[in-house]
Design a protein around this motif. Structure first.
Motif, mmCIF file in Angstrom:
data_model
loop_
_atom_site.group_PDB
_atom_site.id
_atom_site.type_symbol
_atom_site.label_atom_id
_atom_site.label_comp_id
_atom_site.label_asym_id
_atom_site.label_seq_id
_atom_site.Cartn_x
_atom_site.Cartn_y
_atom_site.Cartn_z
ATOM 1 N N ARG A 80 -2.858 -21.625 16.659
ATOM 2 C CA ARG A 80 -2.777 -20.206 16.348
ATOM 3 C C ARG A 80 -3.137 -19.954 14.893
ATOM 4 N N SER A 81 -3.291 -18.684 14.578
ATOM 5 C CA SER A 81 -3.547 -18.270 13.205
ATOM 6 C C SER A 81 -2.538 -17.168 12.891
ATOM 7 N N ASP A 82 -1.623 -17.443 11.979
ATOM 8 C CA ASP A 82 -0.587 -16.470 11.632
ATOM 9 C C ASP A 82 -0.968 -15.704 10.372
ATOM 10 N N VAL A 398 -6.413 -8.663 13.562
ATOM 11 C CA VAL A 398 -5.514 -9.694 14.068
ATOM 12 C C VAL A 398 -5.764 -9.835 15.566
ATOM 13 N N LYS A 399 -5.541 -11.029 16.068
ATOM 14 C CA LYS A 399 -5.803 -11.306 17.477
ATOM 15 C C LYS A 399 -4.519 -11.319 18.287
ATOM 16 N N LYS A 400 -4.679 -11.069 19.564
ATOM 17 C CA LYS A 400 -3.567 -11.184 20.493
ATOM 18 C C LYS A 400 -2.938 -12.574 20.376
ATOM 19 N N GLY A 401 -1.637 -12.608 20.228
ATOM 20 C CA GLY A 401 -0.929 -13.885 20.094
ATOM 21 C C GLY A 401 -0.669 -14.304 18.666
ATOM 22 N N ASP A 402 -1.340 -13.668 17.692
ATOM 23 C CA ASP A 402 -1.079 -13.981 16.287
ATOM 24 C C ASP A 402 0.322 -13.509 15.900
ATOM 25 N N MET A 403 0.965 -14.265 15.036
ATOM 26 C CA MET A 403 2.203 -13.775 14.445
ATOM 27 C C MET A 403 1.848 -13.043 13.155
ATOM 28 N N VAL A 404 2.382 -11.842 13.003
ATOM 29 C CA VAL A 404 2.190 -11.066 11.776
ATOM 30 C C VAL A 404 3.559 -10.950 11.113
ATOM 31 N N ALA A 405 3.707 -11.581 9.963
ATOM 32 C CA ALA A 405 5.000 -11.639 9.292
ATOM 33 C C ALA A 405 4.920 -10.984 7.925
ATOM 34 N N TYR A 406 6.030 -10.368 7.518
ATOM 35 C CA TYR A 406 6.110 -9.829 6.163
ATOM 36 C C TYR A 406 7.125 -10.646 5.372
ATOM 37 N N LEU A 407 7.014 -10.587 4.040
ATOM 38 C CA LEU A 407 7.726 -11.523 3.174
ATOM 39 C C LEU A 407 8.622 -10.799 2.160
ATOM 40 N N PRO A 408 9.843 -10.439 2.538
ATOM 41 C CA PRO A 408 10.747 -9.756 1.605
ATOM 42 C C PRO A 408 10.978 -10.526 0.303
ATOM 43 N N TYR A 409 11.079 -11.855 0.377
ATOM 44 C CA TYR A 409 11.318 -12.649 -0.833
ATOM 45 C C TYR A 409 10.153 -12.507 -1.805
ATOM 46 N N ALA A 410 8.948 -12.637 -1.305
ATOM 47 C CA ALA A 410 7.767 -12.505 -2.164
ATOM 48 C C ALA A 410 7.609 -11.078 -2.666
ATOM 49 N N MET A 411 7.855 -10.104 -1.794
ATOM 50 C CA MET A 411 7.675 -8.700 -2.172
ATOM 51 C C MET A 411 8.611 -8.299 -3.301
ATOM 52 N N GLY A 412 9.819 -8.859 -3.322
ATOM 53 C CA GLY A 412 10.770 -8.533 -4.382
ATOM 54 C C GLY A 412 10.367 -9.042 -5.741
ATOM 55 N N ARG A 413 9.308 -9.854 -5.782
ATOM 56 C CA ARG A 413 8.840 -10.449 -7.035
ATOM 57 C C ARG A 413 7.438 -9.989 -7.413
ATOM 58 N N MET A 414 6.962 -8.918 -6.819
ATOM 59 C CA MET A 414 5.595 -8.456 -7.061
ATOM 60 C C MET A 414 5.566 -7.276 -8.025
ATOM 61 N N LYS A 415 4.827 -7.450 -9.120
ATOM 62 C CA LYS A 415 4.720 -6.395 -10.130
ATOM 63 C C LYS A 415 4.112 -5.125 -9.551
ATOM 64 N N ALA A 416 3.193 -5.274 -8.613
ATOM 65 C CA ALA A 416 2.536 -4.111 -8.022
ATOM 66 C C ALA A 416 3.536 -3.198 -7.309
ATOM 67 N N LEU A 417 4.646 -3.754 -6.873
ATOM 68 C CA LEU A 417 5.641 -2.971 -6.143
ATOM 69 C C LEU A 417 6.811 -2.528 -7.018
ATOM 70 N N TRP A 418 7.166 -3.321 -8.036
ATOM 71 C CA TRP A 418 8.384 -3.052 -8.801
ATOM 72 C C TRP A 418 8.157 -2.886 -10.293
ATOM 73 N N GLY A 419 6.935 -3.066 -10.767
ATOM 74 C CA GLY A 419 6.665 -2.883 -12.186
ATOM 75 C C GLY A 419 6.668 -4.186 -12.957
ATOM 76 N N ASN A 420 6.353 -4.092 -14.228
ATOM 77 C CA ASN A 420 6.229 -5.281 -15.076
ATOM 78 C C ASN A 420 7.558 -5.982 -15.323
ATOM 79 N N ASP A 421 8.675 -5.273 -15.111
ATOM 80 C CA ASP A 421 9.989 -5.885 -15.321
ATOM 81 C C ASP A 421 10.537 -6.473 -14.016
ATOM 82 N N VAL A 422 9.652 -6.821 -13.117
ATOM 83 C CA VAL A 422 10.050 -7.274 -11.780
ATOM 84 C C VAL A 422 10.979 -8.480 -11.819
ATOM 85 N N GLU A 423 10.841 -9.357 -12.801
ATOM 86 C CA GLU A 423 11.676 -10.555 -12.874
ATOM 87 C C GLU A 423 13.025 -10.285 -13.531
#
Length: 513
Positions: A80-82, A398-423
């Protein structure tokens, strides 16, 4: 109308249909020859399953490293391709806009069903809707809300008593283990109305259950990167042998409790002695849901949702406020102001002062808990299966049978989402100019999912975390036993602190000081 008339109408219609099909076919051939046909494009390859298996000890940081390079990327495995994404429009699409095309699917079901059966976290369709409807109704009742709040307070007082003894003897405590036992005690009291008493260790069977459940949960997660898990299960070797033994312990324990509860309820009906049905299983039985397997799966789903999630979140919360003592002190002051406790108030008096009204006043505590969840989400990754070929909002397919997952841990560390003071650990990012809590989009702050599958227990989780925090911080100051020791997580179904969290507790001579 006779047969001749019918055929005279159907023949020209058939000819027209054939002409239309032929026209489409010729157009597709022309498009392929001229290169004008729109080709599907797929997300860039980020890694293979072997990369994640090799980095399993730092799984979520490895995923975050990949997400910093590609907002969305593919993981290649044998069959598969996730797709892993941190793109909020993609997340809104799979959780809400096109919800019907994304679910647990057979892939997640195969991995999780040995432990969770046909519980709400493994099924789709009618099975999911039925459980969701019943659970949603029960969670919205004042009876369950009041009952659970009382359970949370009683358990937190018992936990504070253990902390008090350790403090008096100048001993450090491993708070994560205590919180795991405390939340499990709370869950079983709310689910079945029984006193598990894992905190005091008087219930040996409960301790064995808890240990077995922790082992089984960790192995469930490892299945996602272990390409040989089905072979190991077939031969009953390695981690799968441990899993089978653990599930046997779990099932023996849970089925015994279910049988006892049903017998108790039947006996009360026979004796015409009304039993106050506050616990969830009693209310399910009242709705004629008496199949032991069905109840077993519901219980383990709620244990998964309510035990490790709040315990691990509270552990990370205590770790962060020990690293930031001024935040700890501000919370303590907010507790005293909200409850209006006087100097020298006992733990029991403090607990009695915690009501729905005082909990609602704890905006700063709510912000600190949420900031903790931004950086240390209880469920660091969550995935759905694509049921039919689709194109996500970012333009990739995406193809039938692919798993599509989101990453809360990674998202909480992204400047694009939380700003330059993300850390930076900054609870103020969750407060408006008046000091009131303001939520973020659930497609950016994804800890509790969103859309139709949004976490039913979100408010319960916050209430439990607030009650525990208010009682502990209103009574004690906490410091890390070893300020220099590096704290890491262990890869499991929830984001737990590897090796636990060792703290020292000191009584507050005067509240908030």
């Amino acid at each position: 109308m006779n047969l001749k008339e019918i055929f005279s109408i159907s023949i020209p219609l058939t000819a027209a249909t054939l002409a239309l099909i032929l026209g489409i076919f010729i157009h597709r051939i022309h498009a392929k020859i001229t290169g004008t046909e729109k080709r599907k494009i797929y997300h860039p390859v980020g890694c293979t399953v072997f990369h994640l298996a090799f980095n399993f000890h730092r799984l979520h940081d490895a995923m975050a490293d990949l997400a910093f390079k590609h907002t969305s990327f593919r993981l290649l495995s044998f069959f598969r391709s996730d797709v892993y994404t941190t793109h909020p429009p993609n997340i809104e699409y799979i959780l809400k806009t096109n919800f019907g095309n994304y679910g647990k699917g057979s892939y997640n079901y195969d991995i999780l069903t040995d432990l969770l059966g046909d519980g709400i976290f493994t099924v789709d369709g009618e099975k999911w809707r039925r459980q969701r409807k019943i659970a949603s109704y029960e969670f919205s009742t004042k009876i369950l809300r009041d009952f659970s709040s009382g359970v949370f307070k009683a358990t937190a007082v018992k936990l504070a008593g253990i902390v008090s003894k350790a403090s008096a003897s100048n001993q450090s405590i491993e708070i994560q283990d205590l919180l795991m036992k405390a939340t499990l005690d709370s869950v079983f009291k709310i689910l079945l109305g029984i006193e598990l008493d894992g905190l005091c260790g008087t219930f040996e069977e409960g301790t064995r259950f808890s240990d077995a459940f922790d082992k089984a949960s960790a192995i469930m997660v490892y299945r996602y990167v272990d390409v040989f898990w089905k072979i190991k299960r077939f031969f009953n070797i390695g981690s799968e042998a441990v899993l089978r033994k653990s599930i046997k312990v779990i099932d023996e324990f849970v089925y015994k409790l279910i049988k006892s509860k049903i017998e108790q309820l039947n006996s009360s009906h026979a004796d015409l002695q009304p039993v106050k049905k506050e616990d969830i299983v009693s209310r399910f039985v009242e709705l004629k849901e008496t199949d032991p397997k069905y109840l077993r799966d519901i219980i383990l789903s709620f244990v998964t949702a309510g035990k490790d999630t709040t315990a691990s979140s509270l552990s990370w919360f205590l770790y962060m406020i020990c690293k930031h003592p001024h935040i700890q002190e501000r919370i303590a002051k907010e507790v005293i102001q909200a409850t209006q406790m006087s100097d020298g108030a006992s733990i029991e008096e403090l607990a009695a002062g915690i009501t729905e009204e005082t909990i609602d006043k704890m905006h700063y505590l709510h912000a600190v808990l949420t900031e903790t969840l931004r950086l240390y989400p209880a469920a660091p990754v969550d995935g759905k299966i694509c049921f039919s070929d689709d194109t996500l909002p970012d333009g990739f397919s995406v193809k039938k049978g692919d798993m599509v997952a989101y990453l809360p841990y990674a998202m909480g560390r992204m400047k694009a989402l939380w700003g330059n003071d993300v850390e930076e650990f900054r609870p103020e990012r969750w407060l408006n100019e008046n000091g009131f809590f303001q939520p973020a989009s659930p497609f950016i702050f994804t800890t509790f999912q969103a859309g139709p599958r949004i976490c039913l227990g979100k408010e319960f989780a916050y209430r439990q975390m607030k009650i525990f925090s208010m009682i502990l911080l209103g009574s004690y100051k906490f410091k890390l036993s070893d300020e220099k020791k590096k704290v890491n997580y262990r890869s499991a179904m929830t984001l737990q602190i590897e090796g636990g969290l060792h703290l020292c507790a000191f009584p507050r001579l005067s509240p908030g000081k």
